[in-house]
Design a protein around this motif. Sequence first.
Motif, PDB file in Angstrom:
ATOM      1  N   TYR A 173       0.839  -1.199   0.000  1.00  0.00           N
ATOM      2  CA  TYR A 173       0.000   0.000   0.000  1.00  0.00           C
ATOM      3  C   TYR A 173       0.877   1.254   0.000  1.00  0.00           C
ATOM      4  N   SER A 174       0.973   1.897  -1.165  1.00  0.00           N
ATOM      5  CA  SER A 174       1.738   3.144  -1.260  1.00  0.00           C
ATOM      6  C   SER A 174       0.808   4.355  -1.260  1.00  0.00           C
ATOM      7  N   SER A 175      -0.385   4.197  -1.865  1.00  0.00           N
ATOM      8  CA  SER A 175      -1.378   5.271  -1.883  1.00  0.00           C
ATOM      9  C   SER A 175      -2.769   4.659  -2.036  1.00  0.00           C
ATOM     10  N   TYR A 176      -3.772   5.430  -1.677  1.00  0.00           N
ATOM     11  CA  TYR A 176      -5.149   4.951  -1.762  1.00  0.00           C
ATOM     12  C   TYR A 176      -5.513   4.571  -3.191  1.00  0.00           C
ATOM     13  N   GLU A 177      -5.234   5.454  -4.146  1.00  0.00           N
ATOM     14  CA  GLU A 177      -5.625   5.222  -5.530  1.00  0.00           C
ATOM     15  C   GLU A 177      -4.887   4.039  -6.130  1.00  0.00           C
ATOM     16  N   ASP A 178      -3.604   3.893  -5.804  1.00  0.00           N
ATOM     17  CA  ASP A 178      -2.805   2.781  -6.314  1.00  0.00           C
ATOM     18  C   ASP A 178      -3.371   1.446  -5.823  1.00  0.00           C
ATOM     19  N   TYR A 179      -3.661   1.357  -4.538  1.00  0.00           N
ATOM     20  CA  TYR A 179      -4.177   0.105  -3.968  1.00  0.00           C
ATOM     21  C   TYR A 179      -5.598  -0.164  -4.474  1.00  0.00           C
ATOM     22  N   LYS A 180      -6.389   0.891  -4.647  1.00  0.00           N
ATOM     23  CA  LYS A 180      -7.746   0.744  -5.161  1.00  0.00           C
ATOM     24  C   LYS A 180      -7.733   0.131  -6.557  1.00  0.00           C
ATOM     25  N   GLN A 181      -6.856   0.641  -7.426  1.00  0.00           N
ATOM     26  CA  GLN A 181      -6.766   0.112  -8.789  1.00  0.00           C
ATOM     27  C   GLN A 181      -6.291  -1.336  -8.794  1.00  0.00           C
ATOM     28  N   LYS A 182      -5.409  -1.659  -7.862  1.00  0.00           N
ATOM     29  CA  LYS A 182      -4.921  -3.031  -7.744  1.00  0.00           C
ATOM     30  C   LYS A 182      -6.064  -3.961  -7.341  1.00  0.00           C
ATOM     31  N   MET A 183      -6.886  -3.524  -6.393  1.00  0.00           N
ATOM     32  CA  MET A 183      -8.008  -4.341  -5.941  1.00  0.00           C
ATOM     33  C   MET A 183      -9.066  -4.510  -7.037  1.00  0.00           C
ATOM     34  N   ILE A 184      -9.274  -3.467  -7.835  1.00  0.00           N
ATOM     35  CA  ILE A 184     -10.222  -3.552  -8.952  1.00  0.00           C
ATOM     36  C   ILE A 184      -9.721  -4.551  -9.993  1.00  0.00           C
ATOM     37  N   LEU A 185      -8.417  -4.494 -10.293  1.00  0.00           N
ATOM     38  CA  LEU A 185      -7.825  -5.447 -11.242  1.00  0.00           C
ATOM     39  C   LEU A 185      -7.977  -6.876 -10.734  1.00  0.00           C
ATOM     40  N   TYR A 186      -7.661  -7.098  -9.464  1.00  0.00           N
ATOM     41  CA  TYR A 186      -7.786  -8.436  -8.889  1.00  0.00           C
ATOM     42  C   TYR A 186      -9.232  -8.912  -8.954  1.00  0.00           C
ATOM     43  N   GLY A 187     -10.172  -8.000  -8.697  1.00  0.00           N
ATOM     44  CA  GLY A 187     -11.580  -8.364  -8.750  1.00  0.00           C
ATOM     45  C   GLY A 187     -11.997  -8.812 -10.145  1.00  0.00           C
ATOM     46  N   LYS A 188     -11.534  -8.111 -11.155  1.00  0.00           N
ATOM     47  CA  LYS A 188     -11.873  -8.460 -12.535  1.00  0.00           C
ATOM     48  C   LYS A 188     -11.253  -9.793 -12.953  1.00  0.00           C
ATOM     49  N   LEU A 189     -10.032 -10.049 -12.508  1.00  0.00           N
ATOM     50  CA  LEU A 189      -9.391 -11.322 -12.826  1.00  0.00           C
ATOM     51  C   LEU A 189     -10.086 -12.481 -12.090  1.00  0.00           C
ATOM     52  N   LYS A 190     -10.476 -12.231 -10.845  1.00  0.00           N
ATOM     53  CA  LYS A 190     -11.193 -13.260 -10.098  1.00  0.00           C
ATOM     54  C   LYS A 190     -12.539 -13.568 -10.755  1.00  0.00           C
ATOM     55  N   ALA A 191     -13.125 -12.572 -11.405  1.00  0.00           N
ATOM     56  CA  ALA A 191     -14.392 -12.782 -12.110  1.00  0.00           C
ATOM     57  C   ALA A 191     -14.213 -13.808 -13.225  1.00  0.00           C
ATOM     58  N   GLN A 192     -13.070 -13.776 -13.885  1.00  0.00           N
ATOM     59  CA  GLN A 192     -12.775 -14.749 -14.939  1.00  0.00           C
ATOM     60  C   GLN A 192     -12.681 -16.156 -14.362  1.00  0.00           C
ATOM     61  N   GLU A 193     -12.116 -16.271 -13.169  1.00  0.00           N
ATOM     62  CA  GLU A 193     -12.053 -17.572 -12.503  1.00  0.00           C
ATOM     63  C   GLU A 193     -13.462 -18.073 -12.186  1.00  0.00           C
ATOM     64  N   GLU A 194     -14.310 -17.172 -11.688  1.00  0.00           N
ATOM     65  CA  GLU A 194     -15.684 -17.541 -11.344  1.00  0.00           C
ATOM     66  C   GLU A 194     -16.455 -17.956 -12.592  1.00  0.00           C
ATOM     67  N   LEU A 195     -16.201 -17.275 -13.706  1.00  0.00           N
ATOM     68  CA  LEU A 195     -16.858 -17.621 -14.971  1.00  0.00           C
ATOM     69  C   LEU A 195     -16.473 -19.027 -15.400  1.00  0.00           C
ATOM     70  N   ALA A 196     -15.194 -19.352 -15.260  1.00  0.00           N
ATOM     71  CA  ALA A 196     -14.710 -20.687 -15.628  1.00  0.00           C
ATOM     72  C   ALA A 196     -15.325 -21.765 -14.744  1.00  0.00           C
TER      73      ALA A 196
END
Length: 260
Positions: A173-196
């Motif tokens: 965690y370096s900044s709020y926006e940086d960590y937020k974007q990281k969490m959004i990316l992880y969420g989208k990738l996890k969605a692909q796992e759920e789809l599979a």
Amino acid sequence: MALSKKALTALVITYNEEQNIKAVLDNLAFADEIIVVDSFSLDTTFEIASSFKNVKVAQRIFDNFASQRNYALSLATNSWILFIDADERLTTELENEISNIINDQDGASAYFMYRTFMFQNKKLRFSGWQTDKIIRLFKKEEAHYNHEKIVHEKLIVSGTIGKLKNKLVHYSYSSYEDYKQKMILYGKLKAQEELAKKTKPHFFHFYIRPVYQFLNQYILRLGILDGKKGIIICYLNTLSVYVRFQELKKLRSKTKTSKI
């Protein structure tokens, strides 16, 4: 007759890590081989990494974390692998422990490392991170990353797994926006796992799962004791769960439309 010292390959995958890349490569200078696999960064990550004479740099288009890590593994020439993220650092004690453990003839095939989560250079003591551990040291021939786990990727180990005593320092965690974007990316990738997995999201996924995520980390995992830092981390981790199922809903809708 003295046994020869075991060689170590350090691997790092990167994308837009210009703020971290020099520090992590300096930190890994003790390794016999250092390889960086960059996902065509838009900043100066590739140029900085290439300036290190003791570092081999390759570029590969990013598809998911598991594939990227397995590709990096294929480039390693040594049996022992130390896989580090650009925002992680080894202490001197951990470096010495690694050097000793890979030369232990009775050692395991892989080792968990506990991590200290740093919130803007200050230690986060709770919020679910107090028991955080991950396999970062292992024998190449006895491990690979599961292709089905494309984020928070899982290492499949065929031999025994041990634990190191000293902790890895995680400057996630370096900044709020940086960590937020990281969490959004992880969420989208996890969605692909759920789809599979053919998950069909409904009320439980959209509302109960995010609420449970927050309460679990903030109350049960004592995030409340981290003060404002705990609220921020627990909220952003909850956001990732929310994004996962909203994205899954979109992906399922697109899949249905394409079949019509």
